[in-house]
Every structure is written in structure tokens, then in C-alpha cells.
Design a protein around this motif. Structure first.
Motif, PDB file in Angstrom:
ATOM      1  N   ILE A   1       2.102 -15.921   2.989  1.00 43.30           N
ATOM      2  CA  ILE A   1       2.159 -14.459   3.127  1.00 43.30           C
ATOM      3  C   ILE A   1       3.121 -14.118   4.259  1.00 43.30           C
ATOM      4  N   THR A   2       4.094 -13.257   3.937  1.00 43.74           N
ATOM      5  CA  THR A   2       5.074 -12.827   4.930  1.00 43.74           C
ATOM      6  C   THR A   2       4.991 -11.327   5.101  1.00 43.74           C
ATOM      7  N   ARG A   3       4.997 -10.852   6.346  1.00 37.19           N
ATOM      8  CA  ARG A   3       4.965  -9.412   6.629  1.00 37.19           C
ATOM      9  C   ARG A   3       6.319  -8.998   7.209  1.00 37.19           C
ATOM     10  N   THR A   4       6.986  -8.077   6.526  1.00 34.98           N
ATOM     11  CA  THR A   4       8.277  -7.578   7.011  1.00 34.98           C
ATOM     12  C   THR A   4       8.222  -6.104   7.398  1.00 34.98           C
ATOM     13  N   ASN A   5       7.203  -5.394   6.917  1.00 34.17           N
ATOM     14  CA  ASN A   5       6.974  -4.017   7.358  1.00 34.17           C
ATOM     15  C   ASN A   5       5.489  -3.724   7.239  1.00 34.17           C
ATOM     16  N   PRO A   6       4.994  -2.658   7.857  1.00 31.61           N
ATOM     17  CA  PRO A   6       3.544  -2.440   7.925  1.00 31.61           C
ATOM     18  C   PRO A   6       2.859  -2.228   6.592  1.00 31.61           C
ATOM     19  N   CYS A   7       3.612  -1.851   5.562  1.00 29.05           N
ATOM     20  CA  CYS A   7       2.997  -1.494   4.285  1.00 29.05           C
ATOM     21  C   CYS A   7       3.191  -2.551   3.205  1.00 29.05           C
TER      22      CYS A   7
ATOM     23  N   MET B   1       0.873  -1.170   0.000  1.00 28.72           N
ATOM     24  CA  MET B   1       0.000   0.000   0.000  1.00 28.72           C
ATOM     25  C   MET B   1       0.908   1.217   0.000  1.00 28.72           C
ATOM     26  N   SER B   2       0.544   2.205  -0.791  1.00 28.74           N
ATOM     27  CA  SER B   2       1.356   3.410  -0.870  1.00 28.74           C
ATOM     28  C   SER B   2       1.418   4.126   0.471  1.00 28.74           C
ATOM     29  N   ARG B   3       2.472   4.893   0.656  1.00 26.00           N
ATOM     30  CA  ARG B   3       2.617   5.751   1.847  1.00 26.00           C
ATOM     31  C   ARG B   3       2.453   7.226   1.470  1.00 26.00           C
ATOM     32  N   THR B   4       2.326   7.515   0.188  1.00 25.61           N
ATOM     33  CA  THR B   4       2.194   8.886  -0.290  1.00 25.61           C
ATOM     34  C   THR B   4       1.139   8.929  -1.390  1.00 25.61           C
ATOM     35  N   SER B   5       0.820  10.163  -1.814  1.00 21.44           N
ATOM     36  CA  SER B   5      -0.199  10.337  -2.842  1.00 21.44           C
ATOM     37  C   SER B   5       0.193  11.497  -3.740  1.00 21.44           C
ATOM     38  N   PRO B   6       0.077  11.369  -5.061  1.00 23.81           N
ATOM     39  CA  PRO B   6       0.477  12.459  -5.959  1.00 23.81           C
ATOM     40  C   PRO B   6      -0.181  13.783  -5.592  1.00 23.81           C
ATOM     41  N   GLY B   7       0.655  14.816  -5.495  1.00 25.49           N
ATOM     42  CA  GLY B   7       0.168  16.125  -5.084  1.00 25.49           C
ATOM     43  C   GLY B   7       0.338  16.390  -3.607  1.00 25.49           C
ATOM     44  N   ARG B   8       0.598  15.357  -2.830  1.00 25.61           N
ATOM     45  CA  ARG B   8       0.876  15.481  -1.404  1.00 25.61           C
ATOM     46  C   ARG B   8       2.355  15.189  -1.189  1.00 25.61           C
ATOM     47  N   TYR B   9       2.922  15.780  -0.137  1.00 23.36           N
ATOM     48  CA  TYR B   9       4.355  15.665   0.096  1.00 23.36           C
ATOM     49  C   TYR B   9       4.698  14.921   1.382  1.00 23.36           C
ATOM     50  N   ALA B  10       3.725  14.768   2.267  1.00 15.90           N
ATOM     51  CA  ALA B  10       3.948  14.078   3.531  1.00 15.90           C
ATOM     52  C   ALA B  10       3.592  12.600   3.402  1.00 15.90           C
ATOM     53  N   LEU B  11       3.943  11.829   4.430  1.00 18.21           N
ATOM     54  CA  LEU B  11       3.602  10.415   4.469  1.00 18.21           C
ATOM     55  C   LEU B  11       2.164  10.232   4.961  1.00 18.21           C
ATOM     56  N   HIS B  12       1.473   9.281   4.350  1.00 17.95           N
ATOM     57  CA  HIS B  12       0.113   8.915   4.751  1.00 17.95           C
ATOM     58  C   HIS B  12       0.048   7.389   4.714  1.00 17.95           C
ATOM     59  N   GLU B  13      -0.092   6.777   5.863  1.00 14.12           N
ATOM     60  CA  GLU B  13       0.030   5.316   5.955  1.00 14.12           C
ATOM     61  C   GLU B  13      -1.299   4.654   5.612  1.00 14.12           C
ATOM     62  N   PHE B  14      -1.519   4.458   4.320  1.00 15.02           N
ATOM     63  CA  PHE B  14      -2.797   3.921   3.855  1.00 15.02           C
ATOM     64  C   PHE B  14      -3.009   2.462   4.257  1.00 15.02           C
ATOM     65  N   ALA B  15      -1.929   1.753   4.575  1.00 15.74           N
ATOM     66  CA  ALA B  15      -2.052   0.338   4.935  1.00 15.74           C
ATOM     67  C   ALA B  15      -2.862   0.127   6.210  1.00 15.74           C
ATOM     68  N   LYS B  16      -2.989   1.153   7.017  1.00 12.82           N
ATOM     69  CA  LYS B  16      -3.704   0.999   8.292  1.00 12.82           C
ATOM     70  C   LYS B  16      -5.175   0.670   8.104  1.00 12.82           C
ATOM     71  N   ASN B  17      -5.704   0.920   6.907  1.00 14.36           N
ATOM     72  CA  ASN B  17      -7.126   0.679   6.659  1.00 14.36           C
ATOM     73  C   ASN B  17      -7.382  -0.583   5.836  1.00 14.36           C
ATOM     74  N   VAL B  18      -6.365  -1.450   5.740  1.00 10.26           N
ATOM     75  CA  VAL B  18      -6.486  -2.691   4.963  1.00 10.26           C
ATOM     76  C   VAL B  18      -6.536  -3.880   5.922  1.00 10.26           C
ATOM     77  N   TYR B  19      -7.482  -4.812   5.689  1.00 11.14           N
ATOM     78  CA  TYR B  19      -7.550  -6.024   6.499  1.00 11.14           C
ATOM     79  C   TYR B  19      -8.202  -7.128   5.679  1.00 11.14           C
ATOM     80  N   ASN B  20      -8.224  -8.340   6.258  1.00 11.60           N
ATOM     81  CA  ASN B  20      -8.817  -9.512   5.590  1.00 11.60           C
ATOM     82  C   ASN B  20      -8.080  -9.847   4.290  1.00 11.60           C
TER      83      ASN B  20
END
Length: 599
Positions: free
Chosen positions: A86-92, A54-73
């Protein structure tokens, strides 16, 4: 010969891989609870382990936005339906291995913020910013993408997006970057469009108002588009011949605007019938100007855009700030606001920049570097932005104003400079640097002029001579030297005391007296804190510069005292000189007309 066959085979396989299409489907059965169900298929995966993010940024924005926090299942299977490791090594990141060449994934997304960065799903719409919605495979970023939007037919949803249409509700993107840059609105929206030089300008309006209101607003949009075209002399060449305004003016939205290559997101809680008819058009002006300045006149520092880290640029004073200068100027030129309203509207931004102590710490380039910390970013620890930061939007806006008026003294203007930058870096889509802008201004206005502007106001934090510049177009810059100034934002508490709600400004009377944020003023000169009147008005009405105030206040529950020596209010008023009963000369009126392009 064997080597040549091997190379040709490798090239053929590479072309095959690039030619593959990654397919997404998104549906909204549980929209009432802000959920979407998303699935994706990645065929002919060349590596043993496929990284999905999941991306951490969005075009037109310059800061980090942790979109992975809203993903589940999250689930992953191969082409035969077998579950994959499935292996998880970082939150995103999700690493999927054990596949048979095909990876199919599915997950649930929670989304409930409708703005220019996040996504919002409910029964009024599916407002989708792609980085906040769709997982992606970085190693397959050059592949074509197709996405099937399963609209809610029971809610009369239809699709608005800059993505090219394939069939039905299926849309495509040539690669990952274009996909990520393509916000999409699914709703029962109204559509208006008109042609300009063979290209289509479209408004997809999600607003509860009437068709007549939509028509009226679209006429304003058209005027903005044509006025901005006049600045650059032409429209950009939109990739698929269409530019789309995705306007969501609904009570459940969050106010924002976000530019994209062939579209823009416009969100506001103000509907057209509730202040949005006039209140929202400024965002239209700002974001459409970006289709030249930042989307195609592109800082090299933002290329390529990074979806995994914050994006820092020293050119935002120009990309965002000069765009901000034109925002209301365009509304004036388009006859959507009066010259008087435009000029008086400069006051707030001018005072914010002129009186900020932050210029002693950072120049406009360094202010631009602060974007990852301020561009809709969040933090829990207190910061000192009141004293150390000036928005690059505002800073660049007042510098754009100064440059425009300075050029006009030489019978030049900022419009023609922007045309030069457009033809050199925008139309050719050659990313620029600050040094490139300096050289372009030298070419346009002369080396002495260009170097002076950059050396004084960009590489340093000096301020132009606004009083003299304003005089050239019949604008007055004045101060009320009889008005007293305290230097702190104070609000009334429940127990009728005064709470300082932000950091006191360096050098202000409140700052020099030792008052600070969260101090609670209980008495002034022995009298209880005044109730029922705005604090700054109380100071202005009851006291004069050089008056001393004896202040009692609470800090951390303990009573303290201090003395505050008031000064004259440093803020300026900006107005047309006619308002002060001073008749402008014909020369000044001619210069003003050339600037504002109004009679």
C-alpha cells in the motif's frame, strides 16, 4: 485476419472487464461508537497498481468535503489472502500493488453526522451518504456494483434506498456514479407509498412518532408531489419506477435536504411531534422539485460530476434559486400554507437580496460561482460574506418571482416556461448552458423580453421593478420611513455590553462610523448599553432617522468613541393589499388566483 482476431479478443476482454462486479459489504457491530466495518472485492483488475480513493465531493454539494479523514485500519490482500503493498501519495488515495488480479480491501469508518452529505452511525440508524462511506476505484467506474448491508436485526433495521434490490439486504448499482448518488437509510423506519401514473412515490420515515402522525405527514407529501407535477405536466421517469423520500427526523440528525436522481435525503432535529409536521414540509417541496430542475434539467457545468475536485456552476441561480422560488409557492398551491402566509413570507428573502451591497461585486452567475466556498464548506480565516455574497438560493428565488410576475403581465407564466425547459433539456437529458436558458426565454416570451431579463438581471446585477410587479397581483411593498436604522447585528455580552457579532454592512450607519465586527459597545449617548431589550428594537423605539448617537466602544481592549448618524430603515414589508384595507379589483384577484392557484 490476425489483426481482426486481435481486435475481437481485445473487445471480448474489455466486455469481460466491464461485466465484472465490484462487491461491498458493510456491517455495524460497533455502531454504539459510530463505526462501520467495510470490505470490498475488485476482481480482474487490469492494472498492476489499483488506485482506491475516498471522494472529496458529494452529488448535490459543490464544495470539497474530505471524507478520507474518517477512514482508518485500511488493509489490502489478494485472492489468496496475501497482504498487498500500500502506497500513499495524497490524503485521499491508497495505491495497492502486487495483486494477483484480485484486490480485497477492508477499513473502518467513523461517521457521526446525519445530514445530506455525511454519514451517521449509531444505534438509532446507519444514515449513509455513499461518497462519505465507500472507497472506490476510479479506473473501474463503469463496473456494476453490489453492496450487502449487514443490518442490525436486534435493532429492527431495514433498508431504504434508490438502489435496485437484488435479494435479501443486497442492492446493486449499474455503475459508480449511480452508486455515489444513492443515499441509504438503515433504521426501524415507517414506510408509506402511493402510485402516480404507474410510478411509486415512497416515504421512508425515521421518526419516533406515531403511525397516525406518519399518515398525516404523508398526506402533505402527496399534496406537494401532485402540485409540483402540475408545474411540469408530468413526473420524471424514475429509473426503477420509484422515487423515495429518505426522511430522518431525529434529535441526533442535522438539518438538511439533498436531492438525488430517484430519491432525496431529508434530515431535521424536529420530529413530527415537535414542530416537524409543518416545519419540515418545505424541504420536501424544495428537494422534490429538484427531481426535475437540476437532476434532469441539468447544467452542463456539472456534467460529469467530479468526485475529486470542487464542482463550480454559474447556473445555480436557476437550478437552486428558481427551485427555491417554487418551494413555498408549491406549499401555498397545495393548501399547506395560506396565501397571506406565503406573501408575507417573501419579506425576509426579499430584503436580504434587495438591501445587500454584494450586488456591486457579483451578478447571479458569479454568485453561483461562490458555491465551493459557501456550500457547507469550512474555513478558519474570517471572510466578508455579509458584504460580498448573496446566496444563489435567495437571489435566484426573487428573480424567479420577478420573472413569473413579469410573464403574467404578458398572459404568460413561469410554469409554462419551466415546461418548455423541461421538454427541451430535462426530458431529453441534454445538459444546458446559460445561453440555452436565454434562448429558451426568447423563444417563449420574445427576444426583446428574454434579452432584457438576462442582460439586466443575470449578466448584470440590476433589480426588477418589484413595486409595480407586486401591484399586478394585489401585493403591497412598503417601508416605514419613521423607523431608525443602525446597520449592525448586536448581541448582549455577559457583562451587559453590546457586541457587534458580524461585519457591518457597507453603507450602513454603523459601517460609515467605523464600527466593525467584535467591537463592544459600552455606552450610547453617555448611558450604559441597554439591557433586557433587543438592540434593533431599542434603536427603533428610542430614536428617529437622522438622530446622532455618541458611541463608546471597546476594540482590542482599548476604549474608543465614534458618532453614528442613524438613517431610515431600508427594509420592506410585503403583504396582501387587503391587510392595508385596500380592496383588490376583480382583475387583480383573477391574476392572483392564476398565480397562487387558490381562491
Amino acid at each position: 485476419m490476425r489483426y481482426l482476431i486481435t481486435v475481437l479478443l481485445f473487445c471480448f476482454q474489455s466486455v469481460q472487464l466491464v461485466a465484472q462486479t465490484n462487491n461491498y459489504t458493510i456491517s455495524f457491530e460497533n455502531a454504539v461508537h459510530h463505526e462501520a466495518t467495510i470490505s470490498a472485492t475488485f476482481p480482474q483488475v487490469p492494472e498492476d497498481t489499483l488506485s482506491l480513493r475516498m471522494s472529496r465531493t458529494s452529488p448535490g454539494r459543490y464544495a470539497l468535503h474530505e471524507f478520507a479523514k474518517n477512514v482508518y485500519n485500511f488493509k489490502a490482500i489478494d485472492s489468496k489472502g496475501n497482504a498487498l503493498q500500500i502506497t500513499r501519495t495524497n490524503p485521499c488515495e491508497w495505491k495497492v500493488s502486487g495483486h494477483d488480479g484480485t484486490v480485497k480491501i477492508s477499513y473502518t469508518l467513523f461517521a457521526n453526522r446525519g445530514d445530506g452529505t455525511y454519514s451517521q452511525i449509531d444505534e438509532s440508524h446507519a444514515h449513509l451518504n455513499i461518497p462519505a462511506t465507500f472507497m472506490y476505484a476510479p479506473s473501474l467506474n463503469e463496473r456494476k456494483i453490489e453492496v450487502d448491508f449487514k443490518t442490525r436485526e436486534d435493532l429492527n433495521w431495514k433498508v431504504a434506498t434508490q438502489l435496485p434490490h437484488v435479494k435479501d439486504n443486497t442492492y446493486s448499482a449499474p455503475n459508480l456514479y449511480y452508486f455515489m448518488d444513492s443515499p441509504t437509510e438503515l433504521s426501524n423506519h415507517k414506510v408509506r407509498e402511493f402510485k402516480v401514473d404507474g410510478q411509486t412515490i415512497k416515504l421512508a420515515l425515521h421518526d419516533p412518532g406515531t403511525e397516525v402522525e406518519a399518515d398525516t405527514y404523508f398526506e402533505k407529501v402527496k399534496k406537494v408531489v401532485l402540485a409540483e407535477k402540475n408545474v411540469f405536466g408530468e413526473l420524471p421517469t424514475f429509473d426503477y419506477g420509484t422515487y423515495t423520500f429518505l426522511a430522518c427526523y431525529m434529535p441526533n440528525a442535522s438539518g438538511d435536504g439533498m436531492e438525488h436522481r430517484n430519491s432525496t435525503i431529508l434530515t431535521s432535529t424536529r420530529t413530527l411531534a415537535n414542530g416537524g409536521m409543518d416545519g419540515n414540509i418545505g424541504t420536501v417541496s424544495h428537494e422534490f422539485f429538484h427531481s426535475w430542475n437540476v437532476e434532469r434539467i441539468r447544467p452542463k457545468s456539472l456534467e460529469p460530476f467530479n468526485f475529486e475536485e470542487a464542482n463550480m456552476s454559474g447556473e445555480l441561480w436557476f437550478a437552486e434559486g428558481f427551485t427555491s422560488y417554487y418551494t413555498n409557492l408549491i406549499l401555498c398551491r397545495a393548501r399547506l400554507i395560506t396565501p397571506e402566509n406565503y406573501v408575507e413570507g417573501l419579506t425576509g428573502t426579499f430584503n436580504y437580496v434587495w438591501n445587500s451591497p454584494a450586488r456591486q461585486f457579483f451578478n447571479p452567475i458569479e454568485m453561483s460561482y461562490q458555491a465551493p466556498f459557501v456550500d457547507a464548506s469550512t474555513s478558519v480565516d474570517p471572510v466578508n460574506r455579509e458584504n460580498t455574497f448573496i446566496s444563489y438560493y435567495s437571489y435566484g428565488s426573487v428573480l424567479g418571482l420577478a420573472l413569473d410576475l413579469s410573464l403574467r403581465e404578458k398572459d404568460l407564466n413561469l410554469d409554462d416556461f419551466m415546461k418548455l425547459v423541461w421538454n427541451t433539456y430535462g426530458k431529453t437529458e441534454k445538459p444546458y448552458t446559460i445561453e440555452n436558458l436565454n434562448k429558451a426565454l426568447n423563444l417563449y416570451a420574445g427576444k426583446e423580453f428574454g434579452d432584457h431579463f438576462f442582460n439586466s438581471f443575470i449578466y448584470k446585477s440590476e433589480m426588477p421593478s418589484y413595486t409595480e410587479l407586486f401591484k399586478t397581483v394585489g401585493v403591497s411593498l412598503s417601508q416605514n420611513t419613521e423607523a431608525a436604522y443602525f446597520g449592525a447585528a448586536v448581541s448582549i455580552t455577559d457583562d451587559l455590553n453590546g457586541k457587534i457579532r458580524s461585519n457591518t454592512k457597507i453603507g450602513s450607519p454603523a459601517y460609515l462610523s467605523g464600527l466593525d465586527k467584535d467591537d463592544i459597545i459600552t455606552t450610547i449617548n453617555g448611558d450604559n448599553f441597554p439591557n433586557g431589550i433587543q438592540f434593533n428594537k431599542f434603536i427603533e423605539n428610542q430614536f428617529k432617522p437622522n438622530d446622532n448617537l455618541s458611541i463608546s466602544f471597546l476594540r482590542d481592549g482599548l476604549e474608543r468613541k465614534t458618532e453614528v448618524a442613524l438613517t431610515a430603515d431600508p427594509n420592506y414589508s410585503i403583504s396582501l393589499i387587503e391587510k392595508n384595507e385596500e380592496a383588490p379589483s376583480k382583475k387583480i384577484l383573477k391574476a392572483r388566483k392564476a398565480w397562487l392557484k387558490v381562491d
